[in-house]
Design an enzyme around this catalytic site. Structure first.
Site, short mmCIF file in Angstrom:
data_model
loop_
_atom_site.label_atom_id
_atom_site.label_comp_id
_atom_site.label_asym_id
_atom_site.label_seq_id
_atom_site.Cartn_x
_atom_site.Cartn_y
_atom_site.Cartn_z
N GLU A 1 -9.68 27.64 48.36
CA GLU A 1 -9.74 29.05 47.98
C GLU A 1 -8.86 30.03 48.91
OE1 GLU A 1 -13.44 26.56 47.31
OE2 GLU A 1 -11.96 27.08 49.05
N ASP B 1 -4.48 17.94 51.18
CA ASP B 1 -4.95 18.10 50.19
C ASP B 1 -3.79 18.40 48.89
OD1 ASP B 1 -8.05 18.29 50.59
OD2 ASP B 1 -7.32 20.14 51.45
N VAL C 1 10.00 37.19 41.69
CA VAL C 1 10.39 36.37 42.83
C VAL C 1 11.42 35.35 42.49
CG1 VAL C 1 8.35 34.81 42.06
CG2 VAL C 1 9.17 34.86 44.68
N GLU C 2 12.15 35.02 43.31
CA GLU C 2 13.40 34.05 43.20
C GLU C 2 12.45 32.66 43.40
OE1 GLU C 2 15.91 31.38 43.92
OE2 GLU C 2 15.05 31.76 45.84
N SER C 3 12.97 31.73 42.54
CA SER C 3 12.05 30.51 42.48
C SER C 3 12.43 29.42 43.66
CB SER C 3 12.56 29.64 41.29
OG SER C 3 14.09 29.40 41.15
N CYS D 1 -6.78 20.14 55.19
CA CYS D 1 -8.12 20.58 55.24
C CYS D 1 -7.95 21.27 56.67
CB CYS D 1 -9.03 19.37 55.23
SG CYS D 1 -10.64 20.00 55.51
#
Length: 152
Positions: free
Chosen positions: A91, A56, A71-73, A49
């Site tokens: 958000e 969080d 994207v490569e994992s 936060c």
């Protein structure tokens, strides 16, 4: 096996201590002529936060339709882990993740959902999506956003 341009896969894992978009790496999609979904779930996402500094926790779900790059994992995992000590609202995290992945891959379509655990008795489920402008995916993004439902 070495894949051109991927430095994290197979190497020693280095964890960044704060937000690190440079950790993301991409490789060529071998099925560019097909439309198909790729889904990632990260059930151990954490961020801080920005006001209280308290952690969080969330599951981050990334769904996308690739084009030329994917994207490569492992790099995605390291990138998502880099939020661990980063202060950002829920958000913000979701929109930052989506924009970084768009910059990396330029997918046809992408959506990112955060399923954050309750804090103070309230759960937050931010959702962001994007479809490539001027294509059927732009319309798809608008329709999916307008018909979005809570992920349970």
């Amino acid at each position: 096996m070495e894949i051109k341009g991927l430095s994290h896969l197979g190497g020693k894992t280095e964890y960044k201590q704060d937000y690190a978009p440079e950790m993301l790496e991409a490789f060529e999609n071998k099925h560019q002529g097909n439309d198909y979904w790729v889904t990632f779930d990260c059930p151990e996402f954490t961020s801080l936060c920005p006001i209280t500094g308290q952690p969080d926790f969330a599951t981050i779900r990334i769904d996308y339709i690739p084009d030329v790059k994917m994207v490569e994992s492992k790099s995605l995992k390291l990138y998502l882990f880099s939020f661990r000590n980063h202060g950002a609202f829920h958000e913000d995290c979701i929109n930052i993740i989506m924009k970084d992945l768009i910059n990396l891959m330029n997918p046809k379509y992408i959506e990112v959902t955060g399923i954050f655990t309750p804090r103070g008795g309230i759960s937050i489920y931010p959702y962001a999506n994007w479809g490539r402008e001027g294509t059927k995916y732009e319309k798809m993004a608008e329709e999916r956003l307008l018909n979005h439902s809570i992920p349970l």
